[in-house]
Design a protein around this motif. Structure first.
Motif, PDB file in Angstrom:
ATOM      1  N   PRO A  67       0.847  -1.194   0.000  1.00 27.01           N
ATOM      2  CA  PRO A  67       0.000   0.000   0.000  1.00 27.01           C
ATOM      3  C   PRO A  67       0.882   1.245   0.000  1.00 27.01           C
ATOM      4  O   PRO A  67       1.906   1.277   0.686  1.00 27.01           O
ATOM      5  N   TYR A 125       1.122   5.740  -0.417  1.00 27.95           N
ATOM      6  CA  TYR A 125       0.528   7.061  -0.582  1.00 27.95           C
ATOM      7  C   TYR A 125       1.661   8.083  -0.645  1.00 27.95           C
ATOM      8  O   TYR A 125       2.403   8.248   0.323  1.00 27.95           O
ATOM      9  N   GLU A 177       4.721   8.127  -2.296  1.00 29.71           N
ATOM     10  CA  GLU A 177       6.043   7.552  -2.004  1.00 29.71           C
ATOM     11  C   GLU A 177       6.884   7.488  -3.277  1.00 29.71           C
ATOM     12  O   GLU A 177       7.631   6.543  -3.490  1.00 29.71           O
ATOM     13  N   ASP A 203      -2.813   4.566  -3.109  1.00 35.40           N
ATOM     14  CA  ASP A 203      -3.947   5.040  -2.329  1.00 35.40           C
ATOM     15  C   ASP A 203      -4.229   6.516  -2.642  1.00 35.40           C
ATOM     16  O   ASP A 203      -4.195   7.369  -1.768  1.00 35.40           O
ATOM     17  N   LYS A 234      -4.736   3.442   4.530  1.00 35.39           N
ATOM     18  CA  LYS A 234      -3.940   2.220   4.383  1.00 35.39           C
ATOM     19  C   LYS A 234      -4.793   0.956   4.448  1.00 35.39           C
ATOM     20  O   LYS A 234      -4.546  -0.001   3.721  1.00 35.39           O
ATOM     21  N   ALA A 247       5.687   0.855   1.754  1.00 37.16           N
ATOM     22  CA  ALA A 247       6.416   1.264   0.552  1.00 37.16           C
ATOM     23  C   ALA A 247       7.577   2.204   0.860  1.00 37.16           C
ATOM     24  O   ALA A 247       8.344   2.555  -0.020  1.00 37.16           O
ATOM     25  N   ARG A 288      13.190  -0.558  16.689  1.00 29.83           N
ATOM     26  CA  ARG A 288      12.398   0.276  15.803  1.00 29.83           C
ATOM     27  C   ARG A 288      13.108   1.599  15.512  1.00 29.83           C
ATOM     28  O   ARG A 288      13.532   2.296  16.432  1.00 29.83           O
ATOM     29  N   LYS A 331       6.953   8.262  18.781  1.00 28.95           N
ATOM     30  CA  LYS A 331       6.165   7.201  18.185  1.00 28.95           C
ATOM     31  C   LYS A 331       6.385   5.890  18.919  1.00 28.95           C
ATOM     32  O   LYS A 331       5.451   5.116  19.116  1.00 28.95           O
ATOM     33  N   LYS A 352       2.781   9.257   7.285  1.00 25.33           N
ATOM     34  CA  LYS A 352       1.443   9.690   6.893  1.00 25.33           C
ATOM     35  C   LYS A 352       0.485   9.688   8.082  1.00 25.33           C
ATOM     36  O   LYS A 352      -0.673  10.025   7.956  1.00 25.33           O
ATOM     37  N   PHE A 353       0.981   9.234   9.221  1.00 27.62           N
ATOM     38  CA  PHE A 353       0.102   9.176  10.393  1.00 27.62           C
ATOM     39  C   PHE A 353       0.655  10.094  11.473  1.00 27.62           C
ATOM     40  O   PHE A 353       1.735   9.866  11.986  1.00 27.62           O
ATOM     41  N   ARG A 399      -2.778   9.469  15.668  1.00 30.10           N
ATOM     42  CA  ARG A 399      -2.890   8.040  15.412  1.00 30.10           C
ATOM     43  C   ARG A 399      -3.256   7.249  16.666  1.00 30.10           C
ATOM     44  O   ARG A 399      -3.950   6.247  16.591  1.00 30.10           O
TER      45      ARG A 399
HETATM   46  N1  UDP Z   1      -0.148   4.652   3.432  1.00 31.31           N
HETATM   47  C1  UDP Z   1      -1.239   4.482   2.582  1.00 31.31           C
HETATM   48  N2  UDP Z   1      -2.321   5.305   2.717  1.00 31.31           N
HETATM   49  C2  UDP Z   1      -2.385   6.280   3.678  1.00 31.31           C
HETATM   50  C3  UDP Z   1      -1.289   6.429   4.547  1.00 31.31           C
HETATM   51  C4  UDP Z   1      -0.195   5.592   4.397  1.00 31.31           C
HETATM   52  O1  UDP Z   1      -1.214   3.603   1.718  1.00 31.31           O
HETATM   53  O2  UDP Z   1      -3.387   6.992   3.738  1.00 31.31           O
HETATM   54  C5  UDP Z   1       1.031   3.798   3.279  1.00 31.31           C
HETATM   55  C6  UDP Z   1       2.341   4.543   3.214  1.00 31.31           C
HETATM   56  O3  UDP Z   1       2.616   5.027   1.923  1.00 31.31           O
HETATM   57  C7  UDP Z   1       3.317   3.491   3.661  1.00 31.31           C
HETATM   58  C8  UDP Z   1       2.508   2.705   4.710  1.00 31.31           C
HETATM   59  O4  UDP Z   1       1.141   2.988   4.430  1.00 31.31           O
HETATM   60  O5  UDP Z   1       3.660   2.627   2.598  1.00 31.31           O
HETATM   61  C9  UDP Z   1       2.859   3.111   6.130  1.00 31.31           C
HETATM   62  O6  UDP Z   1       2.756   4.507   6.273  1.00 31.31           O
HETATM   63  P1  UDP Z   1       3.821   5.369   7.108  1.00 31.31           P
HETATM   64  O7  UDP Z   1       5.206   4.978   6.729  1.00 31.31           O
HETATM   65  O8  UDP Z   1       3.453   6.793   6.953  1.00 31.31           O
HETATM   66  O9  UDP Z   1       3.498   4.881   8.590  1.00 31.31           O
HETATM   67  P2  UDP Z   1       4.519   4.750   9.801  1.00 31.31           P
HETATM   68  O10 UDP Z   1       5.713   3.986   9.312  1.00 31.31           O
HETATM   69  O11 UDP Z   1       4.850   6.133  10.209  1.00 31.31           O
HETATM   70  O12 UDP Z   1       3.732   3.981  10.833  1.00 31.31           O
END
Ligand code: UDP
Ligand code: MG
Length: 350
Positions: free
Chosen positions: A50, A52, A54, A83, A114, A135, A165, A171, A245-246, A250
């Motif tokens: 998934p 968004y 990237e 997305d 997501k 992604a 992590r 986070k 993206k979060f 969250r």
């Molecule tokens: N993503 C998505 N749609 C959204 C938000 C995020 O498909 O509305 C995807 C984003 O591109 C990434 C994955 O979900 O591939 C995880 O997002 P992110 O890296 O922002 O999350 P984190 O690693 O901060 O938890």
């Protein structure tokens, strides 16, 4: 009966496939021996990504995925679910798809989140094993063979655990709390519910319903459908391009979604068990308090005008009745929908 013994061409083909080990000979990228496109029936691993916005990460990710999946010697497909990106992600994906028929791209009309992207990817995945990863290059594709190996030990889902992590402390700490709470309430013994890297048997992704922002709870949804969950420590990397993206919201959303998950998976068809229990506990606590005060007053030990506890008792009784009534209303709504439950069947011996 002659009809029963007759073997359909599909069955024959299936038997052939089962007996013959997979060919590893030189084969042009993304093409089956017969030519054009990879045969969708023979796909062993589907990778669902998934994404968004990237665009910067995708080319590097694609190269890494190709290297790892090629090395596994299994027929594969990669499904990128865009997305509703507003940057050049789709253009990059379109070029990748042109050069490699193993790469499929699904583009959503707008940003649905997501969970929606994963659900769409799951719908289109045809592999016997489905692997997901983010992604943004934070999840290492090199972990895919390890996840698949672990899955083959007999699990239905293997969830990655980002033990080290690579994210800011804002986070990581709330995330630990989140995982601890979910673990405690659900009894599922894993450490990282919301890891992007996961491997599933096909049956799982075709069964669970991921929507809203429930991707954080996929192991819970799967567990409550009777699937077994395993866990494997995976490498996690810093975000190289773009940003998360979060936001900070969250965790609030995660908490609210947790209530949704518990309610919809455990109590949707029996709301009185939840509200009725709370109602009864509240009612009887209030009743006992007030009964005690009434007896004391009757014996002449106390006067009630200076006992705030009396009010507390009344409050608990009223709140208790209300909770009970909400539970009953819930039961009526649930019955009114006349819903037929879909029960998860493992096997039928007919
Ligand atoms: N993503 C998505 N749609 C959204 C938000 C995020 O498909 O509305 C995807 C984003 O591109 C990434 C994955 O979900 O591939 C995880 O997002 P992110 O890296 O922002 O999350 P984190 O690693 O901060 O938890
Ligand atoms: Mg990330």
């Amino acid at each position: 009966m002659p009809e029963e013994k007759k073997e359909t061409p599909q069955k024959k083909q299936y038997r052939r496939k089962r007996r013959q080990p997979p060919k590893k000979g030189p084969q042009k990228e993304g093409q089956s021996p017969r030519g054009q496109q990879a045969d969708s029936k023979s796909i062993a691993v589907s990778v669902v990504v998934p994404l968004y916005n990237e665009e910067d990460s995708i080319p590097e990710l694609s190269d890494e995925l190709k290297g790892v999946l090629g090395g596994m010697g299994m027929p594969y497909e990669i499904i990128y679910v865009d997305d509703g990106s507003t940057d050049g992600s789709f253009k990059v994906l379109r070029d990748l798809h042109r050069n490699n028929k193993r790469i499929k791209v699904i583009r959503m009309r707008t940003n649905f989140g997501k969970s929606a992207a994963l659900a769409l990817g799951f719908q289109h995945a045809s592999g016997d094993i489905v692997v997901t990863l983010d992604a943004d290059l934070q999840d290492d594709p090199a972990e895919i063979p390890n996840l698949v190996k672990e899955l083959k030990k007999g699990y239905d889902v293997v969830s990655g655990w980002k033990k080290r992590r690579r994210d800011p402390i804002t986070k990581t700490i709330p995330s630990k709390l989140f995982n601890y709470t979910v673990r405690l309430v659900t009894g599922i013994k894993i450490h990282d519910f919301n890891c992007g890297l996961k491997a599933y048997r096909k049956n799982v992704v075709k069964t669970i319903k991921v929507y809203g922002e429930l991707h954080r709870f996929i192991p819970v949804l799967a567990h409550w459908q009777g699937f077994s969950i395993g866990e494997l420590i995976v490498k996690h990397r810093r975000r190289k391009f773009g940003r998360t993206k979060f936001g900070i919201t969250r965790f609030m959303k995660g908490f609210l979604d947790f209530i949704t998950v518990i309610f919809t998976t455990r109590f949707a068809t029996r709301p009185l068990h939840l509200f009725g229990t709370i109602g009864l506990v509240s009612f009887f606590t209030g009743f006992i308090i007030d009964a005690y005060l009434a007896i004391q007053w009757f014996l002449g030990n106390i006067t009630l005008s200076n006992r705030p506890l009396l009010l507390a008792g009344f409050l608990l009784i009223i709140v208790g009745v209300q909770f009970f009534a909400i539970g009953l209303l819930g039961e009526m709504i649930s019955r009114g929908q006349n819903r037929e439950e879909e029960y998860p069947i493992r096997d039928i011996l007919d």
